[in-house]
Design an enzyme around this catalytic site. Sequence first.
Site, PDB file in Angstrom:
ATOM      1  N   LYS B  78       0.857  -1.181   0.000  1.00 33.00           N
ATOM      2  CA  LYS B  78       0.000   0.000   0.000  1.00 33.00           C
ATOM      3  C   LYS B  78       0.896   1.235   0.000  1.00 33.00           C
ATOM      4  CE  LYS B  78      -3.937   1.775   2.731  1.00 33.00           C
ATOM      5  NZ  LYS B  78      -4.795   1.485   3.895  1.00 33.00           N
ATOM      6  N   SER B 153      -9.644   1.364   3.092  1.00 35.43           N
ATOM      7  CA  SER B 153      -8.812   2.166   2.216  1.00 35.43           C
ATOM      8  C   SER B 153      -7.728   1.354   1.500  1.00 35.43           C
ATOM      9  CB  SER B 153      -8.138   3.291   3.022  1.00 35.43           C
ATOM     10  OG  SER B 153      -7.277   2.730   3.997  1.00 35.43           O
ATOM     11  N   SER B 177      -9.723  -1.103   7.342  1.00 37.00           N
ATOM     12  CA  SER B 177      -9.201  -0.883   5.990  1.00 37.00           C
ATOM     13  C   SER B 177      -8.440  -2.040   5.365  1.00 37.00           C
ATOM     14  CB  SER B 177      -8.315   0.360   5.971  1.00 37.00           C
ATOM     15  OG  SER B 177      -9.110   1.504   6.030  1.00 37.00           O
TER      16      SER B 177
END
Lengths: 94, 487
Positions: B78, B153, B177
Amino acid sequence: MKLSREEVEHVALLARLQLSEEEVELYTEQLNSILGYAEMLQKLNTDQVSPTAHAVQLFNVLREDEVKPSMSQDKILMNAPDEEDGFFRVPRIV
Amino acid sequence: MPIFKSLEELHHMLVNKEISCVELTRSYLDYIDSADSRVKAFLTVTADSALMKAAKVDKKIAGGESLGSLEGLPMAMKDNMCTEGIPTTCGSRILENFNPPYDATVTERLKASGAVLLGKLNMDEFAMGSSTENSGYHPTANPWDLESVPGGSSGGSAACVAAREVPFALGSDTGGSIRQPAAFCGVVGLKPTYGAVSRYGLVAFASSLDQIGPLTTNVRDNALVLNAIAGHDPKDSTSVPFVKPDYTRFLENDVKGLKIGIPDEYFASGLNSDVAEVIQKAIRTFESLGAEIERCSLPHTEFAMPAYYIIAPAECSSNLARYDGVRYGYRAEADDMIEMFKKTREKGFGQEVKRRIMLGTYALSSGYYDAYYLKAQKVRTLIKQDFDRAFAKYDVLLSPTAPTTAYKIGEKSDPLAMYMGDVYTIPVNLAGLPAISVPAGFVDGMPVGMQLISKHFEEGMLYKAAYAFEQNTEYYHQVPALLKEVR
């Protein structure tokens, strides 16, 4: 508690955010909606409850006071939007 | 095709010289080339450095050296984890040109394990969001339906694993997330205990809640990745010194006598009835395997969402004060400093980030601190106590991961409605517990995730339960139709 437009503008100043007229309008409405929802927390009596800042108990974390290598000035400045003579350069302050 | 192999299978292929590491890396890069134009999971693809690293692994193999369990295996991270010399944008325009001068501890550990970084993944800006529509760059698509969101996310991380663009990825979980996008994309996502994985070099959103964890296609791979990244780190003062087990030793197909609590509050109104049916079926699976199932109650569950939406924005407003255009990131031109700060932050941040900064600044401001922030921190104690009571009785708690399956891109415009998607994951972060989402079935062709929650540092218990479930169901074998189209 209802947030006024002026309060939203004041919070924006505290947060160093420039907001457009539309954003002030939008955030006044949305913050009131979210804070209205958060009002439900007041239903709980928490007089005798201690706050939890961290869910897993932590103690002060200390290391030996020894000098260790730090990042070089070049590396620290490599992402600077503007720099001069080893300093971060910003608009005139005084 | 290597893209359908597990980490263990890929490891064996390398060790047995069925494929070279350069060939393996190239096959994944080629596949990313064809698949990612549709999924849009990547923000940066690091092809050159990946191939160089792969060549080094091949030298090791040629020299007869043994390989670590992740050595030579492709992965992605990420884009909120620092990677020295590789852009780390956090999904924000304010960090568009930021090249970190150092590695996050997870980056260092994965480098040390020999895993090959193929790139950095899309995310909601500063990890604020539940759909990856709030990226400062572009939305990511759900590989099961390209018109739907992948969740957020860590939507880029979940989508790229679901599309088999990498066998594993790292995500971060502040209010769900990792688990919610894992559920929406039909993959396995673990949020470890707070303090089990170092946050050093993770771009901070809400520091008391953020935790890095792995996303994989199956439970064993997940445990292998956790083995590589978990453990105490002196560089992170919130990292907990604990004895890290080998997580793969918990992977046994046996849950006889395992005590599973089913919290009533996680099956209340708001839960889609088809999702509820899938989870009920999963509960029956556990029952048939000999687990002891019992209903239980976590009475303060309804207060977790409002507490979270005070605490997380408060911490975010403090953490994001550092983006002022002075030392790194975007800078707007202005004649004086305050104007520069205000314009930089106006242009650099997106709507969701500004909304949360405003909310947090207000909640921490003079006269409101006690009413909002302190109150929320006290409610956090009550939520934690609910879990403590439950875990005095149960090994694991079981719930849906999210109340619905993935929704269409653009479908939810009201922030509160979007926030409700995290209703079952948020309490776990407030209490700092470990939790895993595993594929549990489908509704109208879209994946449904089941969440398992355990005590602090009992990730092994989660792997044990999740593995047994996985081995007795077929859901994780199913892949999105997209894979057949782009192969």
